[in-house]
Design a protein around this motif. Structure first.
Motif, PDB file in Angstrom:
ATOM      1  N   ALA A  38     -48.096 -40.671 -59.829  1.00 15.02           N
ATOM      2  CA  ALA A  38     -47.499 -39.831 -60.862  1.00 15.02           C
ATOM      3  C   ALA A  38     -48.495 -38.776 -61.347  1.00 15.02           C
ATOM      4  O   ALA A  38     -48.133 -37.616 -61.554  1.00 15.02           O
ATOM      5  N   ALA A  39     -49.754 -39.167 -61.497  1.00 18.36           N
ATOM      6  CA  ALA A  39     -50.787 -38.224 -61.923  1.00 18.36           C
ATOM      7  C   ALA A  39     -50.960 -37.118 -60.895  1.00 18.36           C
ATOM      8  O   ALA A  39     -51.104 -35.937 -61.248  1.00 18.36           O
ATOM      9  N   SER A  40     -50.918 -37.467 -59.625  1.00 18.13           N
ATOM     10  CA  SER A  40     -51.062 -36.451 -58.573  1.00 18.13           C
ATOM     11  C   SER A  40     -49.863 -35.504 -58.545  1.00 18.13           C
ATOM     12  O   SER A  40     -49.958 -34.406 -58.013  1.00 18.13           O
ATOM     13  N   GLN A  41     -48.751 -35.934 -59.136  1.00 18.28           N
ATOM     14  CA  GLN A  41     -47.554 -35.093 -59.230  1.00 18.28           C
ATOM     15  C   GLN A  41     -47.476 -34.362 -60.568  1.00 18.28           C
ATOM     16  O   GLN A  41     -46.468 -33.748 -60.884  1.00 18.28           O
ATOM     17  N   VAL A  49     -45.280 -40.435 -66.617  1.00 19.40           N
ATOM     18  CA  VAL A  49     -45.335 -41.462 -65.568  1.00 19.40           C
ATOM     19  C   VAL A  49     -43.987 -42.168 -65.482  1.00 19.40           C
ATOM     20  O   VAL A  49     -43.465 -42.393 -64.383  1.00 19.40           O
ATOM     21  N   MET A  50     -43.418 -42.493 -66.614  1.00 15.26           N
ATOM     22  CA  MET A  50     -42.106 -43.148 -66.620  1.00 15.26           C
ATOM     23  C   MET A  50     -41.056 -42.259 -65.954  1.00 15.26           C
ATOM     24  O   MET A  50     -40.228 -42.736 -65.173  1.00 15.26           O
ATOM     25  N   ARG A  51     -41.094 -40.970 -66.250  1.00 10.88           N
ATOM     26  CA  ARG A  51     -40.139 -40.038 -65.663  1.00 10.88           C
ATOM     27  C   ARG A  51     -40.298 -39.976 -64.149  1.00 10.88           C
ATOM     28  O   ARG A  51     -39.311 -40.068 -63.413  1.00 10.88           O
ATOM     29  N   VAL A  52     -41.533 -39.873 -63.670  1.00  8.06           N
ATOM     30  CA  VAL A  52     -41.801 -39.817 -62.229  1.00  8.06           C
ATOM     31  C   VAL A  52     -41.340 -41.102 -61.547  1.00  8.06           C
ATOM     32  O   VAL A  52     -40.789 -41.067 -60.446  1.00  8.06           O
ATOM     33  N   CYS A  53     -41.517 -42.233 -62.210  1.00 16.43           N
ATOM     34  CA  CYS A  53     -41.121 -43.521 -61.642  1.00 16.43           C
ATOM     35  C   CYS A  53     -39.627 -43.797 -61.808  1.00 16.43           C
ATOM     36  O   CYS A  53     -39.119 -44.792 -61.291  1.00 16.43           O
ATOM     37  N   GLY A  54     -38.935 -42.936 -62.532  1.00 18.08           N
ATOM     38  CA  GLY A  54     -37.507 -43.118 -62.730  1.00 18.08           C
ATOM     39  C   GLY A  54     -37.160 -44.238 -63.686  1.00 18.08           C
ATOM     40  O   GLY A  54     -36.120 -44.879 -63.554  1.00 18.08           O
ATOM     41  N   ARG A  69     -55.525 -44.898 -67.859  1.00 16.88           N
ATOM     42  CA  ARG A  69     -55.632 -44.709 -66.410  1.00 16.88           C
ATOM     43  C   ARG A  69     -55.485 -43.241 -66.049  1.00 16.88           C
ATOM     44  O   ARG A  69     -56.168 -42.746 -65.149  1.00 16.88           O
ATOM     45  N   LEU A  70     -54.604 -42.528 -66.734  1.00 18.65           N
ATOM     46  CA  LEU A  70     -54.462 -41.094 -66.469  1.00 18.65           C
ATOM     47  C   LEU A  70     -55.773 -40.357 -66.767  1.00 18.65           C
ATOM     48  O   LEU A  70     -56.161 -39.463 -66.008  1.00 18.65           O
ATOM     49  N   GLU A  71     -56.452 -40.735 -67.840  1.00 18.90           N
ATOM     50  CA  GLU A  71     -57.750 -40.136 -68.155  1.00 18.90           C
ATOM     51  C   GLU A  71     -58.770 -40.440 -67.060  1.00 18.90           C
ATOM     52  O   GLU A  71     -59.531 -39.570 -66.644  1.00 18.90           O
TER      53      GLU A  71
END
Length: 84
Positions: A38-41, A49-54, A69-71
């Motif tokens: 998700a971070a790479s996107q 992250v929730m949005r990317v994971c659906g 983790r994103l940091e």
């Protein structure tokens, strides 16, 4: 030094390679690999992250862990972030 202590320290350090599979969100089964994807996107917050994971937040206890983790991901991959 106690031999049992040394064995325990070595064993604890050998577990570090499993950190890539750490579960950040139990409700939605989101682990470190999914957060990294998700971070790479372009995800910048746990909500992204929730949005990317659906998925959507259930209990919300994962926000702090995902944001941390994103940091970490941004610190490890500054060139990828700067390229955008």
């Amino acid at each position: 030094m106690n031999l049992q202590f040394i064995r325990k320290v070595i064993d604890n350090h050998s577990q570090c390679r499993h950190m890539a599979n750490m579960i950040h969100c139990l409700c939605n089964n989101i682990n470190t690999a999914k957060v990294d994807i998700a971070a790479s996107q372009g995800a910048e917050r746990a909500k992204d992250v929730m949005r990317v994971c659906g998925t959507k937040f259930n209990c919300g206890q994962c926000r702090v862990s995902i944001n941390a983790r994103l940091e970490e991901w941004r610190a490890i991959n500054p060139a990828l972030e700067a390229a955008e």
